[in-house]
Design a protein around this motif. Structure first.
Motif, PDB file in Angstrom:
ATOM      1  N   VAL A  62       0.822  -1.263   0.074  1.00  0.00           N
ATOM      2  CA  VAL A  62      -0.011  -0.040  -0.084  1.00  0.00           C
ATOM      3  C   VAL A  62       0.922   1.069   0.038  1.00  0.00           C
ATOM      4  O   VAL A  62       0.355   2.277  -0.804  1.00  0.00           O
ATOM      5  N   THR A  63       1.851   1.194   0.920  1.00  0.00           N
ATOM      6  CA  THR A  63       2.876   2.327   0.908  1.00  0.00           C
ATOM      7  C   THR A  63       3.387   2.692  -0.678  1.00  0.00           C
ATOM      8  O   THR A  63       3.454   3.445  -1.063  1.00  0.00           O
ATOM      9  N   GLY A  66       1.219   4.232  -2.939  1.00  0.00           N
ATOM     10  CA  GLY A  66       1.416   5.640  -2.779  1.00  0.00           C
ATOM     11  C   GLY A  66       2.551   6.177  -3.465  1.00  0.00           C
ATOM     12  O   GLY A  66       2.370   7.636  -4.312  1.00  0.00           O
ATOM     13  N   ARG A  91      -7.100  -1.940   3.579  1.00  0.00           N
ATOM     14  CA  ARG A  91      -6.285  -0.868   3.328  1.00  0.00           C
ATOM     15  C   ARG A  91      -5.814  -0.600   2.119  1.00  0.00           C
ATOM     16  O   ARG A  91      -5.649   0.507   1.442  1.00  0.00           O
ATOM     17  N   GLY A  95      -6.444   2.879   0.045  1.00  0.00           N
ATOM     18  CA  GLY A  95      -5.082   3.407  -0.507  1.00  0.00           C
ATOM     19  C   GLY A  95      -5.242   3.826  -2.096  1.00  0.00           C
ATOM     20  O   GLY A  95      -4.508   4.560  -2.397  1.00  0.00           O
TER      21      GLY A  95
END
Length: 222
Positions: A62-63, A66, A91, A95
């Motif tokens: 998920v990071t 981004g 999540r 996201g």
């Protein structure tokens, strides 16, 4: 032609995806990376779809998504998970992912998911979607999550207090409330249960920086 970038830490799996997709007449692989941070550079290739593994070498999926969207906001993302956990789906969707599939999905289903996501459709593993509907609602407040996350990372009570501008006694009270709400007997169990239910964002060592008694492994932890 659908331009795809692949972010996957396992070389054999990443190579297999490249071989699979390059055989498709309407799909081309625009780049591959093993670390989520590499997606910032990969985004310059103007991909339309990104396949992102949940467990990359440096950050979670998920990071990484981004980072990709910051470089290529037009790129649709499909998260590839190794296992079904309702919290991961929540999540990913929060996201900005359009797709969520398991790594053991069939080649035909994965290719179909890429084509559908490229058209702006959502593609989500059906069993995981039903599990998400039945998943327990998060009972923890944002502050309680902050404290639990810091504890999971190995911070001591005093360190958490300093990071969050709280007193050590307040931190201990937060941890006691968290354990009561989750029904955990130790801090380790609280971290494990919160991760399994998708309430903690980072997914590293199941016990984070805690030992089996629930104390920090930090030499000064207490």
């Amino acid at each position: 032609m659908i331009r795809v970038v692949i972010a996957e830490s396992v070389h054999l799996f990443r190579s297999g995806l490249v071989a699979l997709l390059e055989d498709e007449p309407d799909i081309t692989v625009a780049g591959t990376v093993e670390r989520g941070s590499g997606l910032s550079e990969a985004g310059r290739a103007l991909p339309e779809v990104a396949l992102i593994g949940t467990d990359l070498a440096d950050v979670d999926g998920v990071t990484a998504m981004g980072l990709l969207h910051a470089a290529a906001p037009q790129c649709a993302a499909i998260i590839m998970a190794a296992r079904r956990r309702p919290g991961d789906l929540r999540r990913a969707v929060t996201g900005g992912a359009l797709g969520f599939v398991l790594k053991d999905t069939s080649p035909a289903e994965l290719v179909d998911a890429i084509r559908r996501v490229a058209r702006g459709e959502r593609v989500i593993d059906a069993e995981l979607a039903f599990a998400e509907i039945g998943a327990a609602r998060n009972p923890l407040t944002p502050r309680e999550l902050d404290v639990l996350e810091a504890m999971a990372d190995g911070a001591t009570v005093d360190e958490i207090a300093e990071q969050l501008y709280l007193s050590a006694g307040t931190v201990r009270n937060y941890l006691a409330r968290v354990m009561h709400k989750i029904g955990a007997r130790t801090r380790v169990e609280a971290v494990t249960l919160a991760r399994q239910r998708g309430w903690l964002w980072r997914d590293g060592d199941e016990a984070g920086g805690l030992d089996d008694s629930g104390r920090s492994r930090h030499p000064l932890g207490r």
